[in-house]
Design an enzyme around this catalytic site. Structure first.
Site, mmCIF file in Angstrom:
data_model
loop_
_atom_site.group_PDB
_atom_site.id
_atom_site.type_symbol
_atom_site.label_atom_id
_atom_site.label_comp_id
_atom_site.label_asym_id
_atom_site.label_seq_id
_atom_site.Cartn_x
_atom_site.Cartn_y
_atom_site.Cartn_z
ATOM 1 N N GLU A 1 0.861 -1.190 0.000
ATOM 2 C CA GLU A 1 0.000 0.000 0.000
ATOM 3 C C GLU A 1 0.890 1.230 0.000
ATOM 4 O OE1 GLU A 1 -2.503 -0.174 3.649
ATOM 5 O OE2 GLU A 1 -1.894 -2.261 3.548
ATOM 6 N N LYS B 1 2.370 4.514 1.506
ATOM 7 C CA LYS B 1 2.551 4.992 2.874
ATOM 8 C C LYS B 1 2.221 6.477 2.875
ATOM 9 C CE LYS B 1 5.733 4.802 6.764
ATOM 10 N NZ LYS B 1 5.673 6.187 7.183
ATOM 11 N N ASP C 1 1.558 10.154 4.084
ATOM 12 C CA ASP C 1 2.262 10.935 5.081
ATOM 13 C C ASP C 1 1.278 11.790 5.868
ATOM 14 O OD1 ASP C 1 4.451 11.599 6.473
ATOM 15 O OD2 ASP C 1 5.344 12.884 4.939
ATOM 16 N N TYR D 1 -6.765 1.501 6.884
ATOM 17 C CA TYR D 1 -6.012 0.314 6.472
ATOM 18 C C TYR D 1 -6.055 -0.837 7.464
ATOM 19 C CZ TYR D 1 -2.435 3.304 8.739
ATOM 20 O OH TYR D 1 -1.762 4.148 9.577
ATOM 21 N N LYS E 1 11.083 3.121 2.398
ATOM 22 C CA LYS E 1 11.061 4.592 2.389
ATOM 23 C C LYS E 1 11.735 5.144 1.148
ATOM 24 C CE LYS E 1 10.660 6.925 6.022
ATOM 25 N NZ LYS E 1 9.741 7.517 6.974
ATOM 26 N N CYS F 1 7.910 49.296 -5.225
ATOM 27 C CA CYS F 1 7.418 48.096 -5.910
ATOM 28 C C CYS F 1 8.205 47.852 -7.199
ATOM 29 C CB CYS F 1 5.932 48.267 -6.220
ATOM 30 S SG CYS F 1 5.267 46.922 -7.222
ATOM 31 N N CYS G 1 5.459 48.518 -10.263
ATOM 32 C CA CYS G 1 4.881 49.828 -10.588
ATOM 33 C C CYS G 1 5.685 50.987 -10.008
ATOM 34 C CB CYS G 1 3.440 49.898 -10.084
ATOM 35 S SG CYS G 1 3.343 49.973 -8.284
ATOM 36 N N CYS H 1 3.041 46.548 -1.536
ATOM 37 C CA CYS H 1 2.940 47.681 -2.442
ATOM 38 C C CYS H 1 1.554 48.268 -2.191
ATOM 39 C CB CYS H 1 3.051 47.186 -3.888
ATOM 40 S SG CYS H 1 2.447 48.391 -5.076
ATOM 41 N N CYS I 1 -1.545 48.995 -9.070
ATOM 42 C CA CYS I 1 -0.339 48.285 -9.513
ATOM 43 C C CYS I 1 -0.744 47.150 -10.454
ATOM 44 C CB CYS I 1 0.398 47.735 -8.299
ATOM 45 S SG CYS I 1 1.784 46.688 -8.726
HETATM 46 S S1 IVH Z 1 0.506 0.159 8.980
HETATM 47 C C1 IVH Z 1 1.736 -2.090 12.608
HETATM 48 N N1 IVH Z 1 -0.183 1.210 6.617
HETATM 49 O O1 IVH Z 1 3.193 5.031 8.785
HETATM 50 C C2 IVH Z 1 1.518 -1.332 11.354
HETATM 51 N N2 IVH Z 1 0.883 2.602 8.223
HETATM 52 O O2 IVH Z 1 5.818 4.283 10.044
HETATM 53 C C3 IVH Z 1 1.577 0.124 11.509
HETATM 54 N N3 IVH Z 1 1.206 4.899 7.505
HETATM 55 O O3 IVH Z 1 2.224 5.009 12.145
HETATM 56 C C4 IVH Z 1 1.022 0.964 10.470
HETATM 57 N N4 IVH Z 1 0.270 4.688 5.527
HETATM 58 O O4 IVH Z 1 1.003 6.601 10.538
HETATM 59 C C5 IVH Z 1 0.392 1.419 7.834
HETATM 60 N N5 IVH Z 1 -0.836 2.018 4.542
HETATM 61 C C6 IVH Z 1 -0.279 2.228 5.734
HETATM 62 C C7 IVH Z 1 0.214 3.487 6.129
HETATM 63 C C8 IVH Z 1 0.811 3.622 7.379
HETATM 64 C C9 IVH Z 1 0.858 5.509 6.375
HETATM 65 C C10 IVH Z 1 1.904 5.545 8.651
HETATM 66 C C11 IVH Z 1 1.224 5.336 9.981
HETATM 67 C C12 IVH Z 1 2.228 4.609 10.828
HETATM 68 C C13 IVH Z 1 3.518 4.938 10.148
HETATM 69 C C14 IVH Z 1 4.545 3.855 10.414
#
Ligand code: IVH
Length: 662
Positions: free
Chosen positions: A112, A114, A116, A222, A310, A402, A405, A420, A425
């Site tokens: 999936e 990740k 942020d 998730y 990552k 400015c 102008c 300005c 302007c």
């Molecule tokens: S699973 C035990 N799935 O990433 C499993 N986390 O570094 C823990 N995160 O704290 C999380 N997308 O805030 C999972 N598809 C995803 C995620 C996800 C973002 C974040 C989440 C977690 C952190 C872990």
């Protein structure tokens, strides 16, 4: 007797369905105005029958009161974090460990994105949302129920195989909302959020739910737990079930037979991540079978059955060759670093915003220094810090005049921005027109940078209101402007006159008055004239209008220059009265319309708006309840259906005739 309870239930179901279509599936069936009208009707009925209000009603999303602080709550089972794999080798090591620990048994992964953001658990009892808890330290989090309730993609009521359960997922802010929030904060002289994650966290952890509501967070789930444990046998099935239940689940997920497929997915998304409307910082890889997850077990803080691949930080070091100044709509001068071009995750970066003088001071930056630049939530890259001072460095000074102008520049007490102050302007005018025409304001399609530059530079438009004096002849004098596109632009300008009062108020460009405040002002006063005539005290009657905003509105309407603008816009025929409070009356009251095919001049959205503001309703399917079908070119099956049911079919002209009979 009128069955209010029945209507309330029906409206709630409808609103829930439309929220799901809009916020979870991103495919609305009705316009915002229609949605608002349904919501208002429900609010009115609930006001008449307060005993029928339930916490899962769509009206209750922002009903919560400010709180004193957050209550700490223990999670049903710890919310763990993930170990990281920083490269292919580390991901292969993880796979080898999994394989060994499972003793050679076959297994598969689910991958999936990740996202942020900030992880959050949401509890449901008897299919209803009851509580939300932030991750906190993983064991104990904070109760953010009232704030989470404002997140439209979190359903307050669901259907599915489970009644009492918990979901876990990520609260995120998309890039657009993030940029808008920071722009707004710049305007108000508040500090910016460094990235969407901080903004999401900051928005969920505010004491007033109204603020969370305005920040437009999203919630992607998730995990599906029952009694603190995975509710289903496999993670993949849990994701599918969550989606079936009406939760938002990221569509970019995959079941992978082995590590090679996982690596391919990671590589694919490293290239595609920029195209997403939100930030991701990697890929989460999970063993699919819950049985095998249990077999693999946990370490202190993270499971052995999952890992985060990552992506490298999107940073690079480069030299600041100069600092330019840009002029915005409010006259604010923004210093922009001109960088020696450098590649940051596949994109060449040569400019980065520095926001204002204080920011340059905070960074300790001088021209000639080497800096770390980063591409985060913003599409615009930013300078993170000075990495090395240049041997020939010199300080930047905000110009006293400015750059566009030559007008005087001032920095007011307590403000971060220098401005300005010349209201004529050209730079300000261009930005004002772009704001006026933008999609969420007057929505004049085609009125983009290139056209506005030409219109202002050639003196064809001297004020925002000048847009409405444009003619075919004038437009045809421009470069690369054909009859067809000129005609389209004029039609879009004409259509923009139907925009309701809140949009007009937002379009005026009054400081501190954005989309939301404009709605509150329209609701409280009902017309431009009443707002213009109101005193500072009186203006504060409108929701969310405090002294600072009230003063700004008052000042705006007392400047002769702005009065002239208002008069010209009135003469052009813009909506100066709030008509969306009129649906009870109007010539189309009680009538339901279905629009089909392409109408000669009105867009479907505009036709809808016209009907609604005259008290009518617009439905998407033809049924016995339909009063009229408005048909244009290529009408399709709705026309057949209308004929089958014997429903009257009318043209756009006939519709307009009906509107006039009030
Ligand atoms: S699973 C035990 N799935 O990433 C499993 N986390 O570094 C823990 N995160 O704290 C999380 N997308 O805030 C999972 N598809 C995803 C995620 C996800 C973002 C974040 C989440 C977690 C952190 C872990």
């Amino acid at each position: 007797m009128h069955d209010s309870a029945g209507e309330i239930t029906h409206l709630r179901d409808e609103l829930r369905r439309h929220e799901y279509l809009y916020y979870v599936l991103d495919s609305p069936e009705i316009s915002d105005a229609e949605y608002d009208a349904l919501m208002r009707r429900l609010q009115a009925l609930e006001a008449e029958h307060p005993e029928l209000i339930t916490p899962d009603s769509p009206t209750q999303r922002v009903g919560g009161k400010p709180r004193e602080g957050f209550v700490k709550v223990r999670h049903s089972s710890p919310m763990l974090s993930l170990d990281n794999a920083l490269n292919e080798g580390e991901l292969r090591d993880f796979d080898r460990r999994v394989s060994q620990l499972l003793g050679g048994a076959p297994y598969s992964y689910v991958v999936e994105l990740k996202m942020d953001g900030l992880s959050m658990a949401a509890m449901f009892r008897d299919c209803r949302f009851v509580q939300a808890i932030t991750r906190g330290d993983g064991v104990i989090g904070e109760d953010v129920t009232e704030n989470a309730r404002t997140i439209r993609s979190l359903p307050l009521r669901v259907q599915g195989a489970f009644r009492d359960f918990e979901v876990r997922g990520e609260a995120v802010m998309n890039r657009k909302a993030f940029e808008r929030l920071n722009a707004e904060r710049d305007e108000r002289g508040l500090s910016r959020f460094a990235n969407p994650r901080n903004a999401a966290a900051g928005s969920l952890r505010v004491l007033e739910p109204q603020i969370t509501a305005a920040r437009r967070l999203d919630y992607y789930t998730y995990f599906l737990l029952a009694g603190g444990r995975p509710a289903l046998e496999s993670h993949w099935e849990a994701l599918e079930e969550l989606a079936r239940m009406g939760f938002k689940v990221n569509p970019y997920r995959k079941r992978c037979a082995g590590v090679e497929e996982v690596l391919a997915f990671c590589a694919e998304w490293e290239g595609r991540r920029e195209s997403l409307p939100y930030e991701i910082d990697g890929i989460v890889v999970k063993v699919d079978s819950v049985n095998q997850q249990q077999q693999l077990g946990y370490r202190a803080k993270a499971p052995r059955w999952a890992i985060a691949f990552k992506y490298p930080a999107r940073q690079a070091v480069t030299a600041v060759e100069g600092i330019e100044v840009q002029v915005g709509r409010t006259g604010a001068l923004t210093p922009v670093a001109c960088l020696h071009p450098v590649e940051v995750s596949g994109v060449t970066v040569s400019r980065a915003t520095l926001h204002n003088e204080d920011e340059i001071e905070r960074l300790g930056l001088e021209i000639g220094d080497d800096v770390v630049v980063e591409r985060s939530g913003d599409v615009i890259p930013k300078v993170v810090r000075v990495s090395a001072q240049g041997s020939y460095r010199h300080k930047f000074h905000m110009p006293s005049h400015c750059p566009v102008c030559g007008g005087k520049v001032v920095r007011e007490e307590g403000e971060a921005a220098s401005r300005c102050i010349n209201t004529n302007c050209p730079a300000r005018l261009k930005e004002s027109i772009l704001h006026f025409a933008s999609r969420s304001v007057m929505n004049i399609d085609g009125m983009g940078d290139a056209l506005v530059d030409q219109l202002v530079d050639r003196g064809l438009v001297d004020s925002v209101a000048g847009i409405y004096d444009l003619t075919l002849e004038k437009l045809l004098t421009l470069e690369r402007m054909g009859k067809k596109s000129a005609g389209n632009i004029l039609r879009n300008i004409e259509n923009s006159k139907h925009n309701p009062l809140p949009r007009v108020l937002n379009a005026l460009g009054i400081r501190f008055v954005g989309e939301r405040t404009a709605v509150f002002l329209a609701e409280a006063f009902g017309s431009v004239d009443k707002i213009a005539a109101a005193g500072v005290e009186e203006l504060q009657r409108a929701e969310e209008v405090g002294p600072k905003v009230a003063v700004s509105i008052h000042q705006f309407f007392h400047e002769p220059h702005n009065r002239e603008l208002v008069d010209r816009l009135r003469a052009a025929g813009l909506q100066f009265e709030y008509s969306s409070t009129r649906p009870e009356g109007g010539p189309l009251k009680g009538l339901t319309f279905v629009i089909t095919g392409t109408l000669p001049t009105l867009s479907r959205e505009d036709a809808k708006k016209l009907i609604e503001t005259s008290g009518g309703k617009v439905a998407s399917t033809v049924s016995r309840k339909t009063s009229f079908v408005v048909a244009g070119e290529d009408p399709g099956s709705k026309l057949d259906k209308a004929q089958e049911l014997g429903i009257r079919v009318i043209s756009q002209d006939e519709l307009i005739e009906m509107l006039k009979k009030s």
